[in-house]
Design an enzyme around this catalytic site. Structure first.
Site, PDB file in Angstrom:
ATOM      1  CG  HIS A 107     -69.876  69.130-101.561  1.00 12.40           C
ATOM      2  ND1 HIS A 107     -69.117  69.050-102.712  1.00 12.40           N
ATOM      3  CD2 HIS A 107     -70.396  67.882-101.365  1.00 12.40           C
ATOM      4  CE1 HIS A 107     -69.150  67.809-103.177  1.00 12.40           C
ATOM      5  NE2 HIS A 107     -69.927  67.092-102.386  1.00 12.40           N
ATOM      6  CD  GLU A 230     -41.227  54.041 -93.596  1.00 17.66           C
ATOM      7  OE1 GLU A 230     -40.760  54.556 -94.630  1.00 17.66           O
ATOM      8  OE2 GLU A 230     -40.700  53.073 -93.025  1.00 17.66           O
TER       9      GLU A 230
END
Length: 331
Positions: A107, A230
């Site tokens: 990073h 979901e």
């Protein structure tokens, strides 16, 4: 766009080099084990008494102190948390960096914002898997890999690109593809994605939807299923097939409702806030804020963690995940 695959990368660029992986968290564990299994000489550099010291030894890694590892390494691959990298670098790594060494990251944060300033005569490179260390390891063992990025900030030896790509290949990333970037592009887009979408934006959206349904009198458990549970199914479809594939797999009702109303949620006001967040990242405002927070021992972060754990959606979600056998214990 240029993607580099196994056939494009020669691992010989690092075959005779010693790599010190500093840190043995998720990325340190996955990357060091993969590179070791690829035949690369790996040393794991850890502080004495650290929580991961015994874990690394149990995994069969060659473990030394950070100072000892930095002394003997040709490549020093720093995989510590962003907020402690600069301090560890100054105290335990910088005194042992020699001309011709490579300082590598996954990073670009500390290089972009100049918290770490390697001397002249060394390479500064990055190899960044686009997934957690556990996936880096798992997919490698399965014979594949996850995509990654590479970047070269300083090329002192003339072969920094070859070194970075070879490290990516040793990690298994070139099995899926490695894309070239820059330290600035990787850091700014990564921070923006985390804050505005992946970690910040999506959790706030889920909680807002959950609260709206509960306040309207619906069962919290039903609200959780509809707004949080979901979501993984939808994200998996997008991950595998893109937006069009997802729309094709959901019902026509869901497609029409989603397409006709999504702009009322993510509207121009939301996009304006995204632009503000990006500007704060680009100008270093967020980095300064995070540095001060770290120096102060993270009072705001600890308070936000407490508030997050007290949210109703967390309590309902934990209960439902256990009831459905979905709650996973940390390994």
């Amino acid at each position: 766009m240029k993607m580099y695959y196994d056939k494009d990368v020669d691992i010989e660029a690092i075959a005779k080099k010693t790599i010190a992986v500093i840190g043995y968290g998720s990325q340190g564990m996955g990357q060091s084990q993969n590179m070791s299994d690829s035949g690369i000489k790996i040393i794991v550099g850890l502080r004495e008494g650290g929580s991961s010291l015994q874990k690394a030894k149990d995994d069969g890694m060659n473990v030394k102190t950070i100072e000892e590892a930095a002394k003997v390494a040709d490549i020093i691959h720093i995989l510590l948390p962003d907020e402690i990298q600069a301090d560890v670098y100054e105290k335990s790594i910088a005194p042992y960096v020699e001309s011709g060494n490579t300082i590598s990251f996954s990073h670009g944060y500390n290089i972009l914002f100049k918290y770490i300033k390697p001397p002249e005569g060394v390479n500064i490179t990055m190899i960044a898997p686009k997934g957690p260390g556990s996936m880096v390891r798992r997919t490698y063992l399965e014979g594949f890999g996850i995509p990654g990025l590479f970047a070269v900030e300083e090329d002192a030896t003339g072969d920094a690109k070859d070194i970075a790509l070879a490290m990516g290949k040793a990690c298994g990333l070139s099995r899926a593809g490695i894309l070239e970037t820059t330290f600035r592009e990787e850091t700014e887009t990564d921070l923006f994605g985390e804050q505005a979408i992946l970690c910040g934006g999506v959790t706030e959206l889920i909680n807002a939807g959950f609260s709206t349904l509960v306040e309207a009198g619906y069962q919290p458990e039903i609200a959780y299923f509809e707004t949080c549970h979901e979501l993984k199914l939808i994200v998996d479809l997008i991950y595998e097939k893109g937006f069009a594939g997802m729309w094709n797999d959901v019902s026509n009702t869901a497609e029409f409702g989603g397409l006709s109303r999504r702009h009322r949620i993510i509207n121009d006001e939301a996009k304006d806030e995204m632009k503000k967040i990006l500007r704060e990242i680009q100008r270093g405002k967020f980095a300064k804020e995070w540095t001060l927070e770290s120096i102060a021992k993270m009072p705001m972060l600890n308070r936000m963690r407490t508030l997050e754990s007290e949210k109703k959606i967390e309590q309902v979600g934990s209960k439902l995940r256990k009831a459905c056998g979905l709650e996973k214990k940390d390994e």
